[in-house]
Design an enzyme around this catalytic site. Structure first.
Site, mmCIF file in Angstrom:
data_model
loop_
_atom_site.group_PDB
_atom_site.id
_atom_site.type_symbol
_atom_site.label_atom_id
_atom_site.label_comp_id
_atom_site.label_asym_id
_atom_site.label_seq_id
_atom_site.Cartn_x
_atom_site.Cartn_y
_atom_site.Cartn_z
ATOM 1 C CE LYS A 194 -2.136 -1.035 3.705
ATOM 2 N NZ LYS A 194 -1.514 -2.299 3.979
ATOM 3 C CB THR A 195 3.575 2.267 2.224
ATOM 4 O OG1 THR A 195 2.748 2.050 3.210
ATOM 5 C CG2 THR A 195 4.395 3.850 2.416
ATOM 6 C CG ASP A 241 0.515 4.942 4.331
ATOM 7 O OD1 ASP A 241 -0.381 4.107 4.286
ATOM 8 O OD2 ASP A 241 1.682 4.520 4.185
ATOM 9 C CD GLU A 242 -0.289 2.785 8.702
ATOM 10 O OE1 GLU A 242 -1.342 2.130 8.706
ATOM 11 O OE2 GLU A 242 0.881 2.447 8.444
ATOM 12 C CD GLN A 279 -1.523 -3.367 8.781
ATOM 13 O OE1 GLN A 279 -0.442 -2.915 9.509
ATOM 14 N NE2 GLN A 279 -1.925 -3.596 7.619
ATOM 15 N NE ARG A 287 3.930 -4.434 10.980
ATOM 16 C CZ ARG A 287 3.223 -3.934 9.747
ATOM 17 N NH1 ARG A 287 4.032 -2.947 9.129
ATOM 18 N NH2 ARG A 287 2.198 -4.100 9.363
HETATM 19 P P1 ATP Z 1 1.650 -2.065 5.926
HETATM 20 O O1 ATP Z 1 0.061 -2.423 5.910
HETATM 21 O O2 ATP Z 1 2.381 -2.709 6.976
HETATM 22 O O3 ATP Z 1 1.767 -0.574 6.042
HETATM 23 P P2 ATP Z 1 1.967 -2.015 3.231
HETATM 24 O O4 ATP Z 1 0.870 -2.555 2.455
HETATM 25 O O5 ATP Z 1 2.077 -0.414 2.934
HETATM 26 O O6 ATP Z 1 2.143 -2.480 4.447
HETATM 27 P P3 ATP Z 1 4.419 -1.675 1.736
HETATM 28 O O7 ATP Z 1 5.307 -1.501 3.132
HETATM 29 O O8 ATP Z 1 4.311 -0.882 0.859
HETATM 30 O O9 ATP Z 1 3.356 -2.429 2.442
HETATM 31 O O10 ATP Z 1 5.347 -3.129 1.199
HETATM 32 C C1 ATP Z 1 5.703 -4.324 1.825
HETATM 33 C C2 ATP Z 1 7.105 -4.608 1.220
HETATM 34 O O11 ATP Z 1 6.866 -5.338 0.196
HETATM 35 C C3 ATP Z 1 8.025 -3.677 1.071
HETATM 36 O O12 ATP Z 1 9.333 -4.152 1.443
HETATM 37 C C4 ATP Z 1 7.918 -3.207 -0.606
HETATM 38 O O13 ATP Z 1 8.978 -2.666 -0.962
HETATM 39 C C5 ATP Z 1 7.736 -4.775 -0.901
HETATM 40 N N1 ATP Z 1 6.828 -4.878 -2.034
HETATM 41 C C6 ATP Z 1 5.820 -4.356 -2.373
HETATM 42 N N2 ATP Z 1 5.193 -4.477 -3.486
HETATM 43 C C7 ATP Z 1 6.348 -5.278 -4.391
HETATM 44 C C8 ATP Z 1 6.252 -5.594 -5.731
HETATM 45 N N3 ATP Z 1 5.252 -5.460 -6.348
HETATM 46 N N4 ATP Z 1 7.557 -6.401 -5.931
HETATM 47 C C9 ATP Z 1 8.537 -6.478 -4.975
HETATM 48 N N5 ATP Z 1 8.333 -5.849 -3.614
HETATM 49 C C10 ATP Z 1 7.249 -5.481 -3.253
HETATM 50 MG MG MG Z 2 2.340 0.773 4.667
#
Ligand code: ATP
Ligand code: MG
Length: 735
Positions: A35-36, A220-221, A251, A618
């Site tokens: 997402k981020t 975000d969040e 979350q 995490r």
């Molecule tokens: P959270 O809910 O904990 O905030 P999130 O959904 O924001 O998580 P991110 O932090 O954006 O998730 O991504 C999680 C990890 O996966 C990061 O290390 C990111 O670089 C990696 N990632 C996300 N998408 C891809 C992709 N398409 N290919 C490779 N790595 C990815």
């Molecule tokens: Mg995130």
């Protein structure tokens, strides 16, 4: 332009979100699904493909640390980096707005931020000033109530108390507190947002300006926004702003602070044509970790329901260690970290996550003992330490004489013979005349009759000292001669030395005088490194107020630069959005996590479970969970049972870590109803057995619990009294 770097590393659903046509979007997805990443790539897409100028973009996230990380990701992604973009927390952004438009917001130019600790002190004085009983209206709860009202956008005058006497009194406290803040030019955290929101509502021209400027809002969040933050976004978006929010209902962990996960649904109703995009692939964790997380969160009801899978490796199983007590727990964790560092070398890849700040101490002690660098986020931070706040209170007073919170702090630290009685006279006068403490002191000196000559002299020298300090810091312009202000670090140094604060702490023999003096010196260092950001300059802030605001906003959230190679310690709440290769989830015990208060309330229990989900997710490669069988809490030794959340992880995913001794039975199989335990496999112990211990001497076993390595014995020692001991460690000999 080649934008392949923006889209190549995305899966289809992520790409759909990043490259979506104009409109409102909700990206709803589980932990670690990108997402981020999508949010930052969307910013890259907007600026590089859609040619949106950076100043038209506002990106909001939850903590300063997360904002810092978002900036770092953007710097990688966009040629111009974050230049021109507004990236920050709700509080940080609201603060900048208020600095820029202080007049329209009805604030004095030199307004100061009141942190939560100072807020509570001020509420305490207000409660006393109203003649109320502190036991019936504890300042902590009153402050909490005030903040909740503010988070809902309510002022004292528009709260319906329906003649309910307690509510009516709380409203009265709220009103008196607001008055005190206004007189002193103080703004608490919740007020930052409420003022900024009222600025929109009361100043249509300003609102229009920002609606015109920030046409792209990315949040975000989103699941943790409260009612006021949501309203703020909605008003700012107006008819034309495009809103892109990302979040995960699983979350949502700030319900206790007024966050409303319903905002996720509300968003779809309020923003016409809003589309939902779901991401389902997790890229962060091994499949074992993900399975554990999924099976915990499954127990919650009313979820929006998302699938999450990974193409990643199965990975190791989740290690669970049942420690004897909290010291054994810390010892175990630090031992594992040492092994990890010895093999891989990177301390910063290890995180220790706990439910409450107080748990950090044992780990810190062990880390210090083994000379492992570490950093604690949250908890008592540098800018929250008493000596630092003392020093800053002098600076705050030079910036704004009416800052009552600073006045109360500075006036008698170090002691200068201004006693409580004197202060009470001033407080009363300030209240009846509706002035600040500073003015009350001036009035008392010129026309008061309540203070004795000695007290008057003491007050007078204090006022003179502050005025003189101000003149030294910013000498008045003198004819055509240009006189510039003293550099910030020198101002602080001056304040610390001339006020006698340094001397005071040097002589202060109560324990850690040394570290307090070191902290004061460190404050001078921090100030000498301080630079105005472009945002500060845009907001028209000069060095001192910028530094003071920085100190207030950073408090409680870590100390800026975080990328040294340190083991990371933080609460589960502050770990949101972050990831680490090796995660220790510690203190998984009933009564601690889930917390005692949540176990009686289904809603709260579900929030705790979401917190467990946040914690588990995490971890990227390795997750180690610990719990202690006994723990010293609130000064007493308590026996603790493993957290129910641990029981919600399928046993097939768990590897129990055994302490040194052989165990023959699984840990969770009826451990409280075992046959008599044994000291060593070959040495059965019976109740009534006489034993001897190297330091406690001889005694009798009177009770036993658990099995194998987890056997605990209660022994009545003749000299040392009754003790609970873990058989495997106790070194007992059967007589
Ligand atoms: P959270 O809910 O904990 O905030 P999130 O959904 O924001 O998580 P991110 O932090 O954006 O998730 O991504 C999680 C990890 O996966 C990061 O290390 C990111 O670089 C990696 N990632 C996300 N998408 C891809 C992709 N398409 N290919 C490779 N790595 C990815
Ligand atoms: Mg995130």
């Amino acid at each position: 332009m080649d934008v392949s770097h923006l889209i190549d590393s995305l899966n289809d659903a992520q790409r759909e979100a990043v490259c979506a046509p104009p409109g409102h979007y909700l990206v709803l997805a589980g932990a670690g699904s990108g997402k981020t990443r999508v949010l930052t790539h969307r910013i890259g897409w907007l600026t590089q493909v859609e040619r949106v100028p950076p100043w038209a973009i506002l990106a909001v996230t939850f903590t300063n640390k997360a904002a810092g990380e978002m900036r770092a990701r953007l710097d990688h992604l966009i040629p111009g980096g974050t230049q021109g973009l507004t990236v920050g927390t709700f509080h940080g952004i609201a603060h900048r707005l208020l600095r820029r438009h202080w007049r329209e917001a009805g604030l004095p130019e030199s307004f100061q931020i009141l942190d939560s600790d100072d807020q509570q002190r001020l509420v305490k004085r207000v409660v006393a000033g109203l003649g109320l009983d502190e036991a019936r209206f504890p300042p902590r709860q009153a402050a909490w109530q005030i903040n909740s009202w503010k988070d809902e956008g309510k002022r004292a005058e528009n709260i319906e108390h329906g003649q309910h006497p307690v509510t009516r009194t709380l409203v009265q406290i709220y009103q008196a507190y607001e008055d005190a803040c206004r007189r002193a030019g103080l703004v608490d955290f919740a007020e930052l947002l409420l003022r900024a929101h009222e600025l929109w509502l009361k100043q249509p021209a300003i609102l229009e300006h920002y609606q015109h400027r920030w046409r792209y809002l990315l949040i975000d969040e989103f699941q943790d926004t409260n009612a006021l933050q949501y309203a703020w976004i909605r008003v700012l978006a107006g008819q034309t702003g495009q809103v892109f929010v990302v979040g995960d209902d699983d979350q949502a962990i700030y319900g206790w602070r007024g966050a409303k996960v319903e905002n996720v649904q509300q968003f779809l109703r309020d923003f016409p044509g809003a589309r939902t995009i779901k991401l389902e692939q997790n890229y962060r964790s091994t499949s074992n970790i993900l399975k554990a997380a999924n099976s915990v969160i499954e127990r919650n009801g009313g979820r929006l329901g998302k699938q999450l899978w990974t193409a990643g490796e199965e990975g190791e199983r989740i290690a669970v260690y049942a420690a004897y007590n909290e010291q054994d727990e810390a010892r175990f964790v630090i031992e594992r970290i040492r092994e990890y560092i010895a093999e891989h070398g990177d301390a910063k890849d290890c995180a220790i996550l706990y439910r409450s700040n107080a748990q950090s101490r044992n780990f810190e002690e062990q880390l210090i003992q083994h000379d492992i660098p570490y950093r604690v986020y949250g908890g008592q931070r540098f800018f929250e330490r008493a000596e630092i706040k003392d020093a800053l209170s002098y600076l705050r007073l030079t910036a704004n004489r009416h800052d009552d919170a600073a006045f109360e702090r500075a006036v008698n630290t170090p002691p200068r013979g201004i006693g409580d009685r004197t202060l009470d006279v001033l407080r009363r006068r300030a209240r009846t005349e509706s002035t600040s403490m500073w003015e009350a002191a001036l009035n008392e000196l010129s026309s008061g009759s309540e203070l004795a000559g000695r007290a008057k002299n003491a007050v007078k020298s204090f006022l003179v000292m502050i005025d003189e300090m101000h003149r030294t810091f910013a000498p008045p312009a003198n004819g055509d001669e240009q006189v510039s202000a003293l550099p910030l670090a020198e101002q602080i140094d001056h304040a610390i030395v001339q006020t006698g604060l340094r001397d005071f702490y040097e002589k202060d023999s109560r324990g850690n005088a040394e570290s307090r003096v070191e902290n004061l010196d460190e404050l001078v260092n921090v100030a000498s490194r301080f630079e105005l950001t472009p945002d500060d300059i845009e907001a028209g802030l000069s060095e001192l107020p910028a530094f003071l605001s920085h100190a207030a906003l950073e408090a409680g959230e870590g100390q800026g630069e975080s990328w040294d190679n340190c083991v990371q310690l933080m609460t589960l709440h502050s770990a949101k959005g972050l990831e680490f290769p090796l995660v220790f989830l510690v203190g998984l015990e009933e009564g601690l996590f889930p917390s005692q208060r949540s176990v009686e309330d289904e809603g709260r229990l579900e929030e705790e479970r979401r917190l467990a989900y946040v914690g588990i997710t995490r971890a990227r490669e390795r997750l180690i969970i610990t719990h202690a069988e006994s723990r010293r809490m609130h000064g007493t030794e308590m026996l603790a049972r493993p957290s129910r959340f641990l029981g919600e992880v399928p046993p097939s995913l768990i590897d129990e870590v055994r302490p040194r001794v052989q165990v023959s039975r699984p840990l969770y199989a009826g451990r409280f109803a075992e046959p008599p335990p044994s000291l060593k496999e070959d040495q059965p112990v019976k109740l009534g057995q006489r034993v001897t211990h190297p330091s406690f001497g001889e005694g009798v076993v009177v009770s036993a619990e658990g099995s194998g390595a987890h056997t605990r014995l209660q022994v009545n020692f003749e000299g040392a009294g009754s003790k609970w001991l873990v058989a495997a460690y106790a070194n007992l000999t059967v007589l």
